[in-house]
Design a protein around this motif. Structure first.
Motif, PDB file in Angstrom:
ATOM      1  N   GLN A  19      -2.542   6.398 -10.429  1.00  0.00           N
ATOM      2  CA  GLN A  19      -2.608   5.500 -11.586  1.00  0.00           C
ATOM      3  C   GLN A  19      -1.401   4.571 -11.622  1.00  0.00           C
ATOM      4  OE1 GLN A  19      -3.057   8.400 -14.758  1.00  0.00           O
ATOM      5  NE2 GLN A  19      -5.209   7.856 -15.050  1.00  0.00           N
ATOM      6  N   ARG A  20      -0.225   5.104 -11.375  1.00  0.00           N
ATOM      7  CA  ARG A  20       0.988   4.286 -11.407  1.00  0.00           C
ATOM      8  C   ARG A  20       0.979   3.274 -10.267  1.00  0.00           C
ATOM      9  NH1 ARG A  20       6.095   8.200 -12.348  1.00  0.00           N
ATOM     10  NH2 ARG A  20       7.130   6.166 -12.509  1.00  0.00           N
ATOM     11  N   ALA A  21       0.548   3.700  -9.084  1.00  0.00           N
ATOM     12  CA  ALA A  21       0.489   2.785  -7.946  1.00  0.00           C
ATOM     13  C   ALA A  21      -0.541   1.680  -8.185  1.00  0.00           C
ATOM     14  CB  ALA A  21       0.158   3.556  -6.677  1.00  0.00           C
ATOM     15  N   ALA A  36       0.836  -1.202   0.000  1.00  0.00           N
ATOM     16  CA  ALA A  36       0.000   0.000   0.000  1.00  0.00           C
ATOM     17  C   ALA A  36       0.870   1.250   0.000  1.00  0.00           C
ATOM     18  CB  ALA A  36      -0.921   0.004   1.213  1.00  0.00           C
ATOM     19  N   VAL A  37       0.303   2.338  -0.524  1.00  0.00           N
ATOM     20  CA  VAL A  37       1.003   3.624  -0.535  1.00  0.00           C
ATOM     21  C   VAL A  37       0.079   4.723  -0.026  1.00  0.00           C
ATOM     22  CG1 VAL A  37       2.528   2.982  -2.439  1.00  0.00           C
ATOM     23  CG2 VAL A  37       0.360   4.123  -2.940  1.00  0.00           C
ATOM     24  N   LEU A  38       0.680   5.736   0.574  1.00  0.00           N
ATOM     25  CA  LEU A  38      -0.018   6.953   0.964  1.00  0.00           C
ATOM     26  C   LEU A  38       0.442   8.038   0.002  1.00  0.00           C
ATOM     27  CD1 LEU A  38      -0.282   5.179   3.507  1.00  0.00           C
ATOM     28  CD2 LEU A  38       0.093   7.229   4.886  1.00  0.00           C
ATOM     29  N   VAL A  39      -0.469   8.610  -0.765  1.00  0.00           N
ATOM     30  CA  VAL A  39      -0.127   9.647  -1.741  1.00  0.00           C
ATOM     31  C   VAL A  39      -0.406  11.006  -1.111  1.00  0.00           C
ATOM     32  CG1 VAL A  39      -0.614  10.607  -4.019  1.00  0.00           C
ATOM     33  CG2 VAL A  39      -0.570   8.127  -3.689  1.00  0.00           C
ATOM     34  N   LEU A  40       0.683  11.726  -0.788  1.00  0.00           N
ATOM     35  CA  LEU A  40       0.578  13.001  -0.072  1.00  0.00           C
ATOM     36  C   LEU A  40       1.172  14.148  -0.875  1.00  0.00           C
ATOM     37  CD1 LEU A  40       1.761  11.722   3.464  1.00  0.00           C
ATOM     38  CD2 LEU A  40      -0.504  11.569   2.410  1.00  0.00           C
ATOM     39  N   THR A  41       1.238  13.994  -2.173  1.00  0.00           N
ATOM     40  CA  THR A  41       1.766  15.031  -3.054  1.00  0.00           C
ATOM     41  C   THR A  41       0.764  16.178  -3.176  1.00  0.00           C
ATOM     42  OG1 THR A  41       0.752  14.002  -4.982  1.00  0.00           O
ATOM     43  CG2 THR A  41       2.986  13.289  -4.404  1.00  0.00           C
ATOM     44  N   PRO A  42       1.150  17.303  -3.813  1.00  0.00           N
ATOM     45  CA  PRO A  42       0.147  18.321  -4.145  1.00  0.00           C
ATOM     46  C   PRO A  42      -0.971  17.712  -4.976  1.00  0.00           C
ATOM     47  CG  PRO A  42       2.344  19.229  -4.397  1.00  0.00           C
ATOM     48  CD  PRO A  42       2.514  17.749  -4.141  1.00  0.00           C
ATOM     49  N   PRO A  43      -2.196  18.262  -4.900  1.00  0.00           N
ATOM     50  CA  PRO A  43      -3.362  17.652  -5.556  1.00  0.00           C
ATOM     51  C   PRO A  43      -3.201  17.370  -7.035  1.00  0.00           C
ATOM     52  CG  PRO A  43      -4.080  19.329  -4.011  1.00  0.00           C
ATOM     53  CD  PRO A  43      -2.580  19.424  -4.066  1.00  0.00           C
ATOM     54  N   ASN A  44      -2.515  18.260  -7.775  1.00  0.00           N
ATOM     55  CA  ASN A  44      -2.432  18.069  -9.227  1.00  0.00           C
ATOM     56  C   ASN A  44      -1.535  16.905  -9.631  1.00  0.00           C
ATOM     57  OD1 ASN A  44       0.031  19.264  -8.583  1.00  0.00           O
ATOM     58  ND2 ASN A  44       0.045  20.616 -10.367  1.00  0.00           N
ATOM     59  N   ALA A  45      -0.824  16.298  -8.678  1.00  0.00           N
ATOM     60  CA  ALA A  45       0.002  15.118  -8.967  1.00  0.00           C
ATOM     61  C   ALA A  45      -0.671  13.825  -8.523  1.00  0.00           C
ATOM     62  CB  ALA A  45       1.362  15.254  -8.287  1.00  0.00           C
ATOM     63  N   HIS A  46      -1.846  13.912  -7.895  1.00  0.00           N
ATOM     64  CA  HIS A  46      -2.502  12.714  -7.364  1.00  0.00           C
ATOM     65  C   HIS A  46      -2.833  11.699  -8.453  1.00  0.00           C
ATOM     66  CE1 HIS A  46      -4.072  14.711  -3.384  1.00  0.00           C
ATOM     67  NE2 HIS A  46      -2.748  14.648  -3.455  1.00  0.00           N
ATOM     68  N   LYS A  79      -0.739  -1.686  -5.986  1.00  0.00           N
ATOM     69  CA  LYS A  79      -0.674  -1.147  -4.628  1.00  0.00           C
ATOM     70  C   LYS A  79      -2.025  -0.571  -4.213  1.00  0.00           C
ATOM     71  CE  LYS A  79       3.816  -1.683  -5.235  1.00  0.00           C
ATOM     72  NZ  LYS A  79       4.476  -2.935  -4.802  1.00  0.00           N
ATOM     73  N   HIS A  80      -2.443  -0.848  -2.997  1.00  0.00           N
ATOM     74  CA  HIS A  80      -3.614  -0.192  -2.426  1.00  0.00           C
ATOM     75  C   HIS A  80      -3.231   1.247  -2.084  1.00  0.00           C
ATOM     76  CE1 HIS A  80      -5.626  -4.085  -2.193  1.00  0.00           C
ATOM     77  NE2 HIS A  80      -4.490  -4.573  -1.733  1.00  0.00           N
ATOM     78  N   VAL A  81      -4.211   2.165  -2.090  1.00  0.00           N
ATOM     79  CA  VAL A  81      -3.896   3.591  -2.018  1.00  0.00           C
ATOM     80  C   VAL A  81      -4.747   4.306  -0.983  1.00  0.00           C
ATOM     81  CG1 VAL A  81      -3.843   5.769  -3.303  1.00  0.00           C
ATOM     82  CG2 VAL A  81      -3.271   3.620  -4.476  1.00  0.00           C
ATOM     83  N   LEU A  82      -4.086   5.126  -0.176  1.00  0.00           N
ATOM     84  CA  LEU A  82      -4.766   6.153   0.612  1.00  0.00           C
ATOM     85  C   LEU A  82      -4.243   7.486   0.100  1.00  0.00           C
ATOM     86  CD1 LEU A  82      -5.662   6.419   4.317  1.00  0.00           C
ATOM     87  CD2 LEU A  82      -4.461   8.318   3.237  1.00  0.00           C
ATOM     88  N   VAL A  83      -5.142   8.367  -0.342  1.00  0.00           N
ATOM     89  CA  VAL A  83      -4.743   9.639  -0.917  1.00  0.00           C
ATOM     90  C   VAL A  83      -5.215  10.783  -0.029  1.00  0.00           C
ATOM     91  CG1 VAL A  83      -6.822   9.840  -2.377  1.00  0.00           C
ATOM     92  CG2 VAL A  83      -4.715  11.014  -3.054  1.00  0.00           C
TER      93      VAL A  83
END
Length: 353
Positions: free
Chosen positions: A88-90, A73-83, A95-99
């Protein structure tokens, strides 16, 4: 959805900016059920300065995470425009995702993000942590019991403060990076909680703009009326120009009583004299320091996400449910631009609850 062994979930954090701190603290608290293996950042210099939990490896190669089959799993904490790109790549890598909120900078990109996870068959959760605060859970149970009766009207107030220095940071409050201003960045938590409690409106009337307090592209002040099919109306007010910042507040009026949520505390009063309370007063980062809040609600969302992945279950805050608040935010902005109410077509309304 595939069930994963209940041993500690190996995961990674993608993006280590200002908003990563409560996630790191939460993961430290949850070390018994999770293991943070990688922290990814694009800029090696900035990443070197970030304090990460013991044992986590810093990397500027996203492939280290995506190609490691032990990372579930990954936590995506980038700026919104990179989510969208990161999710998609994760998802393609399984990978399971928490954004972090918002899903993306607009509803179309947010939809694409949700669909990417659904297509890949991976779990998607969203950090809209106000839904899992003790007071919110208590109010949700009270509404579900039917004791309060039918909804008559509602109001949500987010009267926060941000100094100009906050918006002087590159990208802050811009359409290209953040998707807007106060609605999609600050008030989204309270508005999402309101919608999760009372559902989606039939149409929206809104007005938004930038006050003389700030120099920024997005709006720092907004107001809206949410019209419901049963005749109920919800009033929304949001700003980051209210010095020194005040606790966010939700008011719900029903045929048999009234309930309020303010700064983490719920109070209900019934026509028959009965009262009910839940939660306790707490800060939400509504003043000059956006990180001045307790991380307990972040921890609750993360723990729920980890358990959902381990058990092959749906998380409490799903990606699809988080589309609803973005739909309403876009309707508020569209109404402000058009100068008239914007209907939400029944076939297009996204359930939040």
């Amino acid at each position: 959805m595939t069930r994963i062994s209940p041993e500690r979930l190996r995961l990674a954090v993608i993006g280590a900016g200002l908003g990563s701190a409560p996630h790191f603290r939460s993961l430290q608290d949850l070390a018994g059920i999770s293991e943070l293996v990688y922290v990814y950042g694009r800029d090696a210099g900035r990443l070197a300065a970030v304090q990460v939990p013991d044992g986590a490896r810093k990397t500027t190669r996203l492939e280290d995470i995506l190609e490691d089959d032990s990372i579930k799993a990954v936590l995506v904490l980038t700026p919104p425009n990179a989510h969208l790109d990161m999710v998609q790549r994760a998802a393609r890598a399984g990978k399971h995702v928490l954004v972090e909120k918002p899903l993306e900078i607009d509803l179309n990109r947010a939809n694409a993000l949700v669909e990417a996870c659904e297509t890949a068959g991976v779990t998607l959760a969203v950090m809209l942590q106000h839904r899992l605060r003790e007071a919110a859970l208590g109010l949700r149970a009270l509404i579900a019991s039917g004791e309060l009766g039918q909804l008559v009207g509602a109001a949500a107030f987010v009267r926060w403060w941000r100094p100009q220095s906050y918006y002087d940071e590159p990208g802050r409050g811009t359409l290209a990076r953040d998707g807007g201003g106060v609605l999609i960045t600050q008030a989204i938590h309270t508005l999402d909680l309101l919608l999760s409690l009372i559902g989606m409106p039939q149409r929206v009337t809104g007005i938004a703009g930038t006050s003389p307090v700030h120099r920024m592209e997005g709006e720092d002040t907004a107001a809206a009326l949410l019209h419901y099919s049963n005749g109920a109306v919800a009033v929304v007010q949001a700003t980051t120009a209210a010095y020194p910042g005040f606790p966010e507040r939700i008011e719900l009026n029903f045929t048999q009583g009234t309930a309020t949520l303010e700064g983490g505390e719920m109070r209900a009063a019934f026509h028959n004299g009965k009262t009910a309370t839940a939660g306790a007063a707490q800060a939400s980062g509504g003043g000059a320091d956006p990180m001045a809040f307790d991380h307990a609600a972040h921890r609750a969302v993360l723990e729920d996400f980890i358990r959902a992945v381990q058990n092959g279950a749906a998380p409490a805050v799903t990606g699809r449910s988080a589309l609803g608040v973005q739909q309403v935010i876009e309707a508020i902005m569209a109404s402000s631009k058009a100068g008239s109410a914007v209907p939400l077509h029944p076939a297009a309304v996204i359930p939040v609850m």
